[in-house]
Design a protein around this motif. Structure first.
Motif, PDB file in Angstrom:
ATOM      1  N   ASN A 149       0.814  -1.208   0.000  1.00 34.51           N
ATOM      2  CA  ASN A 149       0.000   0.000   0.000  1.00 34.51           C
ATOM      3  C   ASN A 149       0.851   1.262   0.000  1.00 34.51           C
ATOM      4  O   ASN A 149       0.389   2.321  -0.376  1.00 34.51           O
ATOM      5  N   GLU A 150       2.091   1.148   0.446  1.00 37.58           N
ATOM      6  CA  GLU A 150       3.000   2.288   0.538  1.00 37.58           C
ATOM      7  C   GLU A 150       4.165   2.111  -0.431  1.00 37.58           C
ATOM      8  O   GLU A 150       5.325   2.222  -0.054  1.00 37.58           O
ATOM      9  N   PHE A 151       3.863   1.862  -1.677  1.00 41.49           N
ATOM     10  CA  PHE A 151       4.879   1.479  -2.655  1.00 41.49           C
ATOM     11  C   PHE A 151       5.964   2.540  -2.787  1.00 41.49           C
ATOM     12  O   PHE A 151       7.151   2.249  -2.678  1.00 41.49           O
ATOM     13  N   TRP A 152       5.585   3.779  -3.008  1.00 36.17           N
ATOM     14  CA  TRP A 152       6.567   4.835  -3.228  1.00 36.17           C
ATOM     15  C   TRP A 152       7.280   5.202  -1.928  1.00 36.17           C
ATOM     16  O   TRP A 152       8.465   5.498  -1.925  1.00 36.17           O
ATOM     17  N   ALA A 153       6.551   5.146  -0.813  1.00 37.27           N
ATOM     18  CA  ALA A 153       7.142   5.498   0.475  1.00 37.27           C
ATOM     19  C   ALA A 153       8.210   4.497   0.895  1.00 37.27           C
ATOM     20  O   ALA A 153       9.175   4.867   1.568  1.00 37.27           O
ATOM     21  N   THR A 154       8.062   3.247   0.510  1.00 37.87           N
ATOM     22  CA  THR A 154       9.026   2.221   0.913  1.00 37.87           C
ATOM     23  C   THR A 154      10.112   1.992  -0.137  1.00 37.87           C
ATOM     24  O   THR A 154      11.002   1.177   0.093  1.00 37.87           O
ATOM     25  N   ALA A 155      10.054   2.696  -1.237  1.00 37.51           N
ATOM     26  CA  ALA A 155      11.056   2.510  -2.291  1.00 37.51           C
ATOM     27  C   ALA A 155      12.386   3.116  -1.870  1.00 37.51           C
ATOM     28  O   ALA A 155      12.440   4.125  -1.165  1.00 37.51           O
ATOM     29  N   SER A 156      13.455   2.505  -2.333  1.00 30.45           N
ATOM     30  CA  SER A 156      14.787   2.996  -1.986  1.00 30.45           C
ATOM     31  C   SER A 156      15.144   4.225  -2.816  1.00 30.45           C
ATOM     32  O   SER A 156      14.518   4.523  -3.843  1.00 30.45           O
ATOM     33  N   THR A 167      17.782   4.526  -4.574  1.00 34.47           N
ATOM     34  CA  THR A 167      18.296   4.057  -5.866  1.00 34.47           C
ATOM     35  C   THR A 167      17.175   3.904  -6.875  1.00 34.47           C
ATOM     36  O   THR A 167      17.286   4.357  -8.021  1.00 34.47           O
ATOM     37  N   TYR A 168      16.091   3.279  -6.441  1.00 33.80           N
ATOM     38  CA  TYR A 168      14.946   3.087  -7.333  1.00 33.80           C
ATOM     39  C   TYR A 168      14.370   4.431  -7.765  1.00 33.80           C
ATOM     40  O   TYR A 168      14.095   4.651  -8.943  1.00 33.80           O
ATOM     41  N   LYS A 169      14.185   5.335  -6.811  1.00 34.87           N
ATOM     42  CA  LYS A 169      13.613   6.651  -7.137  1.00 34.87           C
ATOM     43  C   LYS A 169      14.512   7.417  -8.096  1.00 34.87           C
ATOM     44  O   LYS A 169      14.026   8.053  -9.043  1.00 34.87           O
ATOM     45  N   THR A 170      15.820   7.333  -7.892  1.00 34.16           N
ATOM     46  CA  THR A 170      16.767   8.006  -8.786  1.00 34.16           C
ATOM     47  C   THR A 170      16.700   7.433 -10.194  1.00 34.16           C
ATOM     48  O   THR A 170      16.684   8.191 -11.180  1.00 34.16           O
ATOM     49  N   LEU A 171      16.643   6.113 -10.290  1.00 33.24           N
ATOM     50  CA  LEU A 171      16.553   5.478 -11.607  1.00 33.24           C
ATOM     51  C   LEU A 171      15.258   5.850 -12.323  1.00 33.24           C
ATOM     52  O   LEU A 171      15.254   6.144 -13.523  1.00 33.24           O
ATOM     53  N   VAL A 172      14.144   5.875 -11.595  1.00 33.35           N
ATOM     54  CA  VAL A 172      12.856   6.207 -12.211  1.00 33.35           C
ATOM     55  C   VAL A 172      12.836   7.655 -12.678  1.00 33.35           C
ATOM     56  O   VAL A 172      12.413   7.949 -13.806  1.00 33.35           O
ATOM     57  N   PHE A 173      13.302   8.571 -11.825  1.00 30.51           N
ATOM     58  CA  PHE A 173      13.311   9.979 -12.237  1.00 30.51           C
ATOM     59  C   PHE A 173      14.296  10.229 -13.376  1.00 30.51           C
ATOM     60  O   PHE A 173      14.041  11.046 -14.265  1.00 30.51           O
ATOM     61  N   GLY A 174      15.435   9.524 -13.365  1.00 26.59           N
ATOM     62  CA  GLY A 174      16.381   9.640 -14.476  1.00 26.59           C
ATOM     63  C   GLY A 174      15.779   9.144 -15.777  1.00 26.59           C
ATOM     64  O   GLY A 174      15.947   9.762 -16.833  1.00 26.59           O
ATOM     65  N   ALA A 175      15.063   8.025 -15.702  1.00 27.20           N
ATOM     66  CA  ALA A 175      14.406   7.475 -16.894  1.00 27.20           C
ATOM     67  C   ALA A 175      13.344   8.438 -17.414  1.00 27.20           C
ATOM     68  O   ALA A 175      13.256   8.684 -18.622  1.00 27.20           O
ATOM     69  N   MET A 176      12.539   8.971 -16.503  1.00 26.41           N
ATOM     70  CA  MET A 176      11.505   9.923 -16.938  1.00 26.41           C
ATOM     71  C   MET A 176      12.131  11.175 -17.548  1.00 26.41           C
ATOM     72  O   MET A 176      11.616  11.714 -18.539  1.00 26.41           O
ATOM     73  N   GLY A 177      13.250  11.613 -16.990  1.00 32.05           N
ATOM     74  CA  GLY A 177      13.941  12.778 -17.539  1.00 32.05           C
ATOM     75  C   GLY A 177      14.471  12.525 -18.932  1.00 32.05           C
ATOM     76  O   GLY A 177      14.329  13.368 -19.827  1.00 32.05           O
ATOM     77  N   VAL A 209      15.531  -1.240 -15.870  1.00 32.10           N
ATOM     78  CA  VAL A 209      16.522  -1.506 -14.827  1.00 32.10           C
ATOM     79  C   VAL A 209      15.953  -1.133 -13.458  1.00 32.10           C
ATOM     80  O   VAL A 209      16.130  -1.871 -12.482  1.00 32.10           O
ATOM     81  N   ALA A 210      15.250  -0.017 -13.393  1.00 32.60           N
ATOM     82  CA  ALA A 210      14.640   0.392 -12.126  1.00 32.60           C
ATOM     83  C   ALA A 210      13.609  -0.626 -11.658  1.00 32.60           C
ATOM     84  O   ALA A 210      13.521  -0.929 -10.463  1.00 32.60           O
ATOM     85  N   ARG A 211      12.825  -1.158 -12.579  1.00 31.47           N
ATOM     86  CA  ARG A 211      11.835  -2.171 -12.208  1.00 31.47           C
ATOM     87  C   ARG A 211      12.510  -3.429 -11.676  1.00 31.47           C
ATOM     88  O   ARG A 211      12.023  -4.053 -10.738  1.00 31.47           O
ATOM     89  N   VAL A 212      13.630  -3.825 -12.272  1.00 34.98           N
ATOM     90  CA  VAL A 212      14.364  -5.004 -11.806  1.00 34.98           C
ATOM     91  C   VAL A 212      14.911  -4.748 -10.402  1.00 34.98           C
ATOM     92  O   VAL A 212      14.806  -5.604  -9.518  1.00 34.98           O
ATOM     93  N   VAL A 213      15.471  -3.561 -10.188  1.00 35.42           N
ATOM     94  CA  VAL A 213      16.000  -3.215  -8.867  1.00 35.42           C
ATOM     95  C   VAL A 213      14.895  -3.253  -7.824  1.00 35.42           C
ATOM     96  O   VAL A 213      15.049  -3.827  -6.745  1.00 35.42           O
ATOM     97  N   ARG A 214      13.756  -2.679  -8.145  1.00 34.28           N
ATOM     98  CA  ARG A 214      12.639  -2.670  -7.198  1.00 34.28           C
ATOM     99  C   ARG A 214      12.119  -4.082  -6.946  1.00 34.28           C
ATOM    100  O   ARG A 214      11.801  -4.436  -5.809  1.00 34.28           O
ATOM    101  N   ARG A 270      11.372  -8.651  -3.349  1.00 34.83           N
ATOM    102  CA  ARG A 270      11.589 -10.078  -3.105  1.00 34.83           C
ATOM    103  C   ARG A 270      12.427 -10.311  -1.861  1.00 34.83           C
ATOM    104  O   ARG A 270      12.140 -11.197  -1.048  1.00 34.83           O
ATOM    105  N   LYS A 271      13.453  -9.494  -1.673  1.00 38.41           N
ATOM    106  CA  LYS A 271      14.316  -9.627  -0.510  1.00 38.41           C
ATOM    107  C   LYS A 271      13.559  -9.314   0.776  1.00 38.41           C
ATOM    108  O   LYS A 271      13.708 -10.002   1.777  1.00 38.41           O
ATOM    109  N   SER A 272      12.706  -8.290   0.745  1.00 41.19           N
ATOM    110  CA  SER A 272      11.962  -7.930   1.950  1.00 41.19           C
ATOM    111  C   SER A 272      10.854  -8.948   2.270  1.00 41.19           C
ATOM    112  O   SER A 272      10.501  -9.121   3.434  1.00 41.19           O
ATOM    113  N   LEU A 273      10.317  -9.604   1.261  1.00 45.20           N
ATOM    114  CA  LEU A 273       9.277 -10.611   1.519  1.00 45.20           C
ATOM    115  C   LEU A 273       9.867 -11.888   2.120  1.00 45.20           C
ATOM    116  O   LEU A 273       9.158 -12.622   2.822  1.00 45.20           O
TER     117      LEU A 273
END
Length: 74
Positions: free
Chosen positions: A3-10, A12-22, A59-64, A69-72
């Motif tokens: 339920n808190e997908f963006w809040a729990t994202a690292s 690294t993931y946020k940087t990759l996503v924003f870089g991709a969008m840019g 790449v960001a999707r793979v990292v996430r 998977r690691k947290s589960l």
């Protein structure tokens, strides 16, 4: 957790996503400029920039996915 997908994202993931969008945004702007000015080289280059943005997004999707998977497993 899901339920808190963006809040729990690292960071690294946020940087990759924003870089991709840019990169995708820059590629779209280059496409518009290249096509309106009839600059074929710029229009073709913009496709590579958009493609790089899409690859970075995958790449960001793979990292996430690995992080989730690691947290589960815990």
């Amino acid at each position: 957790m899901l339920n808190e997908f963006w809040a729990t994202a690292s960071a690294t993931y946020k940087t990759l996503v924003f870089g991709a969008m840019g990169l995708i945004a820059v590629g779209i702007i280059l496409t518009i400029i290249g096509n309106t000015s009839h600059n074929q080289g710029l229009a073709v280059t913009s496709l590579f920039v958009i493609g790089l943005g899409l690859v970075l997004h995958v790449v960001a999707r793979v990292v996430r996915g690995q992080q989730v998977r690691k947290s589960l497993k815990k």
